[in-house]
Design a protein around this motif. Sequence first.
Motif, PDB file in Angstrom:
ATOM      1  N   THR A   1     117.268  72.405  40.797  1.00  0.00           N
ATOM      2  CA  THR A   1     118.166  71.565  41.598  1.00  0.00           C
ATOM      3  C   THR A   1     118.395  70.223  40.900  1.00  0.00           C
ATOM      4  O   THR A   1     117.636  69.825  40.030  1.00  0.00           O
ATOM      5  N   ARG A   2     119.444  69.551  41.312  1.00  0.00           N
ATOM      6  CA  ARG A   2     119.772  68.255  40.713  1.00  0.00           C
ATOM      7  C   ARG A   2     118.675  67.238  41.014  1.00  0.00           C
ATOM      8  O   ARG A   2     118.008  67.298  42.051  1.00  0.00           O
ATOM      9  N   THR A   3     118.509  66.280  40.112  1.00  0.00           N
ATOM     10  CA  THR A   3     117.439  65.281  40.276  1.00  0.00           C
ATOM     11  C   THR A   3     117.674  64.396  41.499  1.00  0.00           C
ATOM     12  O   THR A   3     116.716  63.886  42.081  1.00  0.00           O
ATOM     13  N   ASP A   4     118.953  64.212  41.876  1.00  0.00           N
ATOM     14  CA  ASP A   4     119.259  63.366  43.027  1.00  0.00           C
ATOM     15  C   ASP A   4     119.581  64.190  44.264  1.00  0.00           C
ATOM     16  O   ASP A   4     120.250  63.705  45.184  1.00  0.00           O
ATOM     17  N   ALA A   5     119.111  65.441  44.298  1.00  0.00           N
ATOM     18  CA  ALA A   5     119.416  66.325  45.421  1.00  0.00           C
ATOM     19  C   ALA A   5     118.792  65.793  46.707  1.00  0.00           C
ATOM     20  O   ALA A   5     117.682  65.242  46.713  1.00  0.00           O
ATOM     21  N   ALA A   6     119.530  65.990  47.807  1.00  0.00           N
ATOM     22  CA  ALA A   6     119.061  65.501  49.106  1.00  0.00           C
ATOM     23  C   ALA A   6     117.890  66.335  49.607  1.00  0.00           C
ATOM     24  O   ALA A   6     117.842  67.547  49.407  1.00  0.00           O
ATOM     25  N   THR A   7     116.948  65.667  50.254  1.00  0.00           N
ATOM     26  CA  THR A   7     115.784  66.362  50.800  1.00  0.00           C
ATOM     27  C   THR A   7     116.012  66.800  52.242  1.00  0.00           C
ATOM     28  O   THR A   7     115.115  67.353  52.867  1.00  0.00           O
TER      29      THR A   7
ATOM     30  N   VAL B   1     113.921  71.408  47.458  1.00  0.00           N
ATOM     31  CA  VAL B   1     113.947  70.059  46.884  1.00  0.00           C
ATOM     32  C   VAL B   1     112.704  69.291  47.309  1.00  0.00           C
ATOM     33  O   VAL B   1     112.070  68.603  46.497  1.00  0.00           O
ATOM     34  N   ARG B   2     112.321  69.402  48.571  1.00  0.00           N
ATOM     35  CA  ARG B   2     111.115  68.714  49.060  1.00  0.00           C
ATOM     36  C   ARG B   2     109.870  69.240  48.360  1.00  0.00           C
ATOM     37  O   ARG B   2     108.944  68.479  48.046  1.00  0.00           O
TER      38      ARG B   2
ATOM     39  N   VAL C   1     109.621  67.622  44.973  1.00  0.00           N
ATOM     40  CA  VAL C   1     109.156  66.236  45.126  1.00  0.00           C
ATOM     41  C   VAL C   1     107.665  66.214  45.419  1.00  0.00           C
ATOM     42  O   VAL C   1     106.909  65.396  44.866  1.00  0.00           O
TER      43      VAL C   1
ATOM     44  N   TYR D   1     110.122  67.481  38.230  1.00  0.00           N
ATOM     45  CA  TYR D   1     110.618  68.704  37.590  1.00  0.00           C
ATOM     46  C   TYR D   1     109.546  69.395  36.749  1.00  0.00           C
ATOM     47  O   TYR D   1     109.378  70.611  36.823  1.00  0.00           O
TER      48      TYR D   1
END
Length: 316
Positions: A232-238, A250-251, A254, A259
């Motif tokens: 997923t993108r580094t700035d993807a929403a959680t 994504v969560r 994190v 990554y």
Amino acid sequence: MRGRKELEKYWGRPYTDTRDWSIYNERLVRRGEFYLSLDFIDHWTDLVSRMNTGKPGRPFHYPEPFITWMAFIHVFLQMPYRQMEGFTRKLSIFIPSLVSADYTTLFRRIKRLDISLRVDPTILSRNVIIAVDSTGIKVTNRGEWMREKWRVRRGWIKVHAMIDIETNQILGLEVTDESVQDDARCIPLLDQVQQHCGREHTIRRLLADGAYDRNEIFNTLEKRGILSGIKTRTDAATRSTGSPYRAECVRERVRLGGYREWAQDIDYGMRWKAEGVFSSGKRIFGETVRATSKEGMIREVKMKMNCYNMLLTMVK
């Protein structure tokens, strides 16, 4: 491009080659036997007889396994059809039971061959992990200088494939032109993989790069009970923005620390198996197609991928 020492520093561990080289070398040597697999000759008359049973019009003179074998010769040795006629003519001198074929018959029969993807499910593990990627195939072998000089651009043929990371077998295949995006073919490919795996084999995880980071794909994976290995993108929403499962993934990334830790946790590096299959295919069959029509190019690429799968299964 990072060197070996840089990669070791980046990932924190060196690459360990665990291959048994005696077995690996023997598999490569045995691939040469593929060219002379002539078992169909002993059953030539029976095969032709069965093909002509109840057939109206002109009878067949060549059994289907012979035509399939000639298609492999055409693909592996990149032999033109007229040369194939001379090849069978000379071969029939050494093998009297083999009937030589003219090039027009070979062309027509090979053109009508079933080119649907051939998969051997017996070598798959109970839980299958697949990697998806795409690669480009040149539609002409003229050099870069010619393309630059005369402003000739004929585009690409794009191969989309899902690979079993354990056996390197292609389980899903789509061939399109260059305008089709990678993520657009992901779900149809997944349908093919599940059909080939059947009920005996479960798809455990899908490994894919950021080109497949789409809500629709995450939702499909969740619905089918397949774990995501999509970067997923580094700035993807959680939080959920159309796909609760994507937000959950994504969560998790994190929580693991980023990554690098996520990639090690799911063994994301095995995604390179897809790139390895493409590289092997291009080394064996070349990076271009010889057909001139779009339909012919797609058929040629599919034949090559089928040959690659059969090459793998015969040496396992």
